[in-house]
Design a protein around this motif. Structure first.
Motif, PDB file in Angstrom:
ATOM      1  N   TYR A 180       0.731  -1.141   0.102  1.00  0.00           N
ATOM      2  CA  TYR A 180       0.071   0.008  -0.060  1.00  0.00           C
ATOM      3  C   TYR A 180       0.895   1.424  -0.039  1.00  0.00           C
ATOM      4  CZ  TYR A 180      -4.604  -2.140   0.589  1.00  0.00           C
ATOM      5  OH  TYR A 180      -5.819  -2.622   0.419  1.00  0.00           O
ATOM      6  N   SER A 205      -4.423   7.075  -1.661  1.00  0.00           N
ATOM      7  CA  SER A 205      -3.861   5.540  -1.276  1.00  0.00           C
ATOM      8  C   SER A 205      -3.970   5.125  -2.733  1.00  0.00           C
ATOM      9  CB  SER A 205      -4.606   5.055  -0.311  1.00  0.00           C
ATOM     10  OG  SER A 205      -5.990   4.953  -0.705  1.00  0.00           O
ATOM     11  N   ALA A 247      -2.903  -3.379   4.317  1.00  0.00           N
ATOM     12  CA  ALA A 247      -3.857  -2.504   5.211  1.00  0.00           C
ATOM     13  C   ALA A 247      -5.128  -3.197   5.181  1.00  0.00           C
ATOM     14  CB  ALA A 247      -4.048  -1.137   4.474  1.00  0.00           C
ATOM     15  N   ARG A 248      -5.755  -3.763   4.247  1.00  0.00           N
ATOM     16  CA  ARG A 248      -7.066  -4.415   4.246  1.00  0.00           C
ATOM     17  C   ARG A 248      -7.126  -5.665   5.121  1.00  0.00           C
ATOM     18  NH1 ARG A 248     -10.982  -3.061   0.961  1.00  0.00           N
ATOM     19  NH2 ARG A 248      -9.651  -1.904  -0.528  1.00  0.00           N
ATOM     20  N   TYR A 249      -8.021  -5.420   6.266  1.00  0.00           N
ATOM     21  CA  TYR A 249      -8.286  -6.558   7.098  1.00  0.00           C
ATOM     22  C   TYR A 249      -7.244  -6.639   8.121  1.00  0.00           C
ATOM     23  CZ  TYR A 249     -11.466  -7.461   3.457  1.00  0.00           C
ATOM     24  OH  TYR A 249     -12.551  -7.032   2.464  1.00  0.00           O
ATOM     25  N   SER A 250      -6.365  -5.827   8.048  1.00  0.00           N
ATOM     26  CA  SER A 250      -5.136  -6.045   9.036  1.00  0.00           C
ATOM     27  C   SER A 250      -4.564  -4.515   9.403  1.00  0.00           C
ATOM     28  CB  SER A 250      -4.046  -6.825   8.375  1.00  0.00           C
ATOM     29  OG  SER A 250      -2.957  -7.085   9.198  1.00  0.00           O
ATOM     30  N   ASN A 251      -4.316  -4.545  10.411  1.00  0.00           N
ATOM     31  CA  ASN A 251      -3.821  -3.238  11.293  1.00  0.00           C
ATOM     32  C   ASN A 251      -2.109  -3.314  11.089  1.00  0.00           C
ATOM     33  OD1 ASN A 251      -6.142  -2.557  11.976  1.00  0.00           O
ATOM     34  ND2 ASN A 251      -5.935  -3.327  13.869  1.00  0.00           N
ATOM     35  N   GLN A 252      -1.599  -2.356  10.153  1.00  0.00           N
ATOM     36  CA  GLN A 252      -0.252  -2.353   9.912  1.00  0.00           C
ATOM     37  C   GLN A 252       0.194  -0.814   9.790  1.00  0.00           C
ATOM     38  OE1 GLN A 252       2.057  -4.556   9.651  1.00  0.00           O
ATOM     39  NE2 GLN A 252       0.481  -6.324  10.070  1.00  0.00           N
ATOM     40  N   PRO A 253       1.095  -0.494  10.479  1.00  0.00           N
ATOM     41  CA  PRO A 253       1.696   1.043  10.603  1.00  0.00           C
ATOM     42  C   PRO A 253       2.034   1.483   9.126  1.00  0.00           C
ATOM     43  CG  PRO A 253       3.205  -0.226  11.547  1.00  0.00           C
ATOM     44  CD  PRO A 253       2.237  -1.205  11.203  1.00  0.00           C
ATOM     45  N   GLN A 254       2.018   2.660   8.811  1.00  0.00           N
ATOM     46  CA  GLN A 254       2.599   3.263   7.607  1.00  0.00           C
ATOM     47  C   GLN A 254       3.756   3.986   8.129  1.00  0.00           C
ATOM     48  OE1 GLN A 254      -0.268   6.005   5.576  1.00  0.00           O
ATOM     49  NE2 GLN A 254      -1.999   4.493   6.186  1.00  0.00           N
ATOM     50  N   TYR A 302      -8.245   2.035  14.917  1.00  0.00           N
ATOM     51  CA  TYR A 302      -6.543   1.757  14.892  1.00  0.00           C
ATOM     52  C   TYR A 302      -5.963   3.057  14.988  1.00  0.00           C
ATOM     53  CZ  TYR A 302      -2.224   0.185  12.981  1.00  0.00           C
ATOM     54  OH  TYR A 302      -0.651  -0.389  12.853  1.00  0.00           O
ATOM     55  N   LEU A 346      -2.545   5.580  16.134  1.00  0.00           N
ATOM     56  CA  LEU A 346      -1.060   5.319  15.879  1.00  0.00           C
ATOM     57  C   LEU A 346      -0.379   6.691  16.548  1.00  0.00           C
ATOM     58  CD1 LEU A 346      -2.192   4.693  12.865  1.00  0.00           C
ATOM     59  CD2 LEU A 346      -0.324   3.576  12.583  1.00  0.00           C
ATOM     60  N   TYR A 392       3.053   9.004  16.145  1.00  0.00           N
ATOM     61  CA  TYR A 392       4.363   9.015  15.487  1.00  0.00           C
ATOM     62  C   TYR A 392       4.920  10.243  15.930  1.00  0.00           C
ATOM     63  CZ  TYR A 392       2.531   6.565  11.388  1.00  0.00           C
ATOM     64  OH  TYR A 392       2.132   5.525  10.588  1.00  0.00           O
ATOM     65  N   PHE A 406       7.194   6.205  12.962  1.00  0.00           N
ATOM     66  CA  PHE A 406       6.123   5.386  13.885  1.00  0.00           C
ATOM     67  C   PHE A 406       6.699   4.865  15.128  1.00  0.00           C
ATOM     68  CE2 PHE A 406       2.817   2.573  14.832  1.00  0.00           C
ATOM     69  CZ  PHE A 406       3.736   1.280  14.952  1.00  0.00           C
ATOM     70  N   TYR A 463     -11.256   0.799   9.932  1.00  0.00           N
ATOM     71  CA  TYR A 463     -11.199  -0.397   9.112  1.00  0.00           C
ATOM     72  C   TYR A 463     -12.271  -0.817   8.875  1.00  0.00           C
ATOM     73  CZ  TYR A 463      -6.193  -0.499   8.940  1.00  0.00           C
ATOM     74  OH  TYR A 463      -4.718  -0.315   8.801  1.00  0.00           O
ATOM     75  N   ASN A 490     -11.922  -0.233   3.600  1.00  0.00           N
ATOM     76  CA  ASN A 490     -10.400   0.314   4.182  1.00  0.00           C
ATOM     77  C   ASN A 490      -9.535   0.379   3.069  1.00  0.00           C
ATOM     78  OD1 ASN A 490      -8.084   0.074   5.884  1.00  0.00           O
ATOM     79  ND2 ASN A 490      -8.153  -1.956   5.288  1.00  0.00           N
TER      80      ASN A 490
END
Lengths: 116, 115
Positions: free
Chosen positions: A31, A48, A98-105, B32, B34, B36, B46, B95, B99
């Motif tokens: 992404y 995005s 990103a989709r269906y999962s939390n991942q940091p950018q 979600y 975060l 930074y 991050f 999300y 999303n």
């Protein structure tokens, strides 16, 4: 540690000219994003990009803006005819999934765009 | 767009003490969150994140707390070090079926840790 790289660090352009900002995201990320921060304001989402197409764009991202992933590593933001109000810091970011999962950018250090 | 707010523009703490940075949000779809850290002339780095199924996440000196009922999160740094002096941004994402991972940022809080 892998990082997002952006070039150039500073771009000065005459109003009305086209500008291309370049980014190399982290290699296994899927992404890709562009954000901008006008001086003194919040970091704002622009667009995005996933699977070679735009997945979401903000109202800021009008017809003057476009994004492209011309090869397997670069991700570019083009502004066709720059305006004074396009002056800002532009940040590229990427995430693993990103989709269906939390991942940091993860963000690059930005390109400061100055329109004269 | 005031969906994510950091009401304190700045915070000053003594080295070794706790720093507490706060963030409020209004969109109940956010799930979600975060934090930074940003130094001048660099991009946001991050630090730590938390999903809405948790109320606490810890990573070394950094702990994030989430209070969903109050729509409030906070970042605790213990002990604070002079190298922690930076601008801290809270960000949130929603999300769901559409999303895309878009982040909504707060205005930032400038933390100064005094030796």
């Amino acid at each position: 540690e892998p990082e997002v790289t952006q070039t150039p660090s500073h771009q000065v352009t005459q109003m009305g000219q086209e500008v291309i900002l370049r980014c190399v995201p982290i290699s296994n990320h899927l992404y890709f994003y562009w954000y901008r921060q006008i001086l003194g304001q919040k970091v704002e989402f622009l667009v995005s990009f996933y699977n070679n197409e735009i997945s979401e764009k903000s109202e800021i991202f009008d017809d003057q803006f476009s994004v492209e992933r011309p090869d397997g590593s670069n991700f570019t933001l083009k502004i066709r005819s720059t305006k004074l109000e396009d002056s800002a810091m532009y940040f590229c970011a990427s995430s693993e999934w990103a989709r269906y999962s939390n991942q940091p950018q993860h963000f690059g250090d930005g390109t400061r765009l100055s329109i004269l | 767009d005031q969906q994510v707010k950091q009401n304190s523009p700045s915070l000053s703490v003594q080295e070794g003490r706790i720093s507490i940075l706060n963030c409020d949000y209004t969109n109940s779809m956010f799930d979600y969150f975060l934090w930074y850290k940003k130094y001048p002339a660099e991009g946001p780095t991050f630090l730590i994140s938390i999903s809405s199924i948790k109320d606490k996440n810890e990573d070394g000196r950094f702990t994030v707390f989430l209070n969903k009922s109050a729509k409030h999160l906070s970042l605790h740094i213990v002990p604070s070090q002079p190298g922690d002096s930076a601008v801290y941004f809270c960000a949130a994402s929603a999300y769901g079926s559409s999303n895309t991972g878009k982040l909504i940022f707060g205005q930032g809080t400038t933390l100064q840790v005094k030796p």
